[in-house]
Design a protein around this motif. Structure first.
Motif, short mmCIF file in Angstrom:
data_model
loop_
_atom_site.label_atom_id
_atom_site.label_comp_id
_atom_site.label_asym_id
_atom_site.label_seq_id
_atom_site.Cartn_x
_atom_site.Cartn_y
_atom_site.Cartn_z
N UNK A 83 0.81 -1.22 0.00
CA UNK A 83 0.00 0.00 0.00
C UNK A 83 0.84 1.27 0.00
N UNK A 84 2.15 1.12 -0.05
CA UNK A 84 3.04 2.28 -0.06
C UNK A 84 3.35 2.83 1.32
N UNK A 85 2.95 2.11 2.38
CA UNK A 85 3.22 2.55 3.75
C UNK A 85 4.57 2.01 4.22
N UNK A 86 5.32 2.85 4.92
CA UNK A 86 6.60 2.43 5.45
C UNK A 86 6.41 1.51 6.65
N UNK A 87 7.17 0.42 6.66
CA UNK A 87 7.17 -0.56 7.76
C UNK A 87 8.61 -0.78 8.19
N UNK A 88 8.78 -1.30 9.39
CA UNK A 88 10.13 -1.64 9.84
C UNK A 88 10.10 -2.96 10.58
N UNK A 89 11.19 -3.70 10.46
CA UNK A 89 11.40 -4.96 11.17
C UNK A 89 12.68 -4.81 11.97
N UNK A 90 12.61 -5.14 13.25
CA UNK A 90 13.79 -5.08 14.11
C UNK A 90 14.18 -6.51 14.47
N UNK A 91 15.46 -6.85 14.25
CA UNK A 91 15.99 -8.18 14.55
C UNK A 91 17.37 -8.05 15.16
N UNK A 92 17.76 -9.08 15.88
CA UNK A 92 19.13 -9.18 16.37
C UNK A 92 19.82 -10.26 15.55
#
Length: 96
Positions: A83-92
């Motif tokens: 949909x053109x929305x910014x997302x983020x994924x946080x990982x170690x």
């Protein structure tokens, strides 16, 4: 970064599509040192992954509820969804 917690579920072993490199992914529950205003402990659920041939032997020991100690670096991946929305994924990314 050093994390100490318990495994939320059994670790999953997968292989990277292009190289065939083994990768394990797991989630750990890490309690914070302080409590909220009602006296309840605060727990963060941290997504982790580790690459390398050695993880094929390691995965059998990473089962739900076991205590785990992980050393690695925090990575944040940003992307746009369909949909053109910014997302983020946080990982170690675990080193040891």
């Amino acid at each position: 970064m050093t994390l100490v917690g318990r495994l939320v579920a059994d670790a999953e072993l997968k292989y990277l599509p292009n190289s065939g490199t083994p990768k394990i992914t797991f989630s750990m529950a890490v309690d914070r040192r302080f409590k909220d205003k009602n006296g309840n402990k605060i727990t963060d659920f941290i997504q982790c992954e580790q690459l390398g041939k050695h993880v094929e032997n390691l995965v059998q020991y990473l089962v739900k509820g076991k205590p785990v100690y992980a050393v690695g670096e925090l990575n944040i991946y940003n992307y746009k969804d369909e949909n053109g929305c910014w997302k983020s994924i946080t990982k170690v990314n675990v080193n040891a």
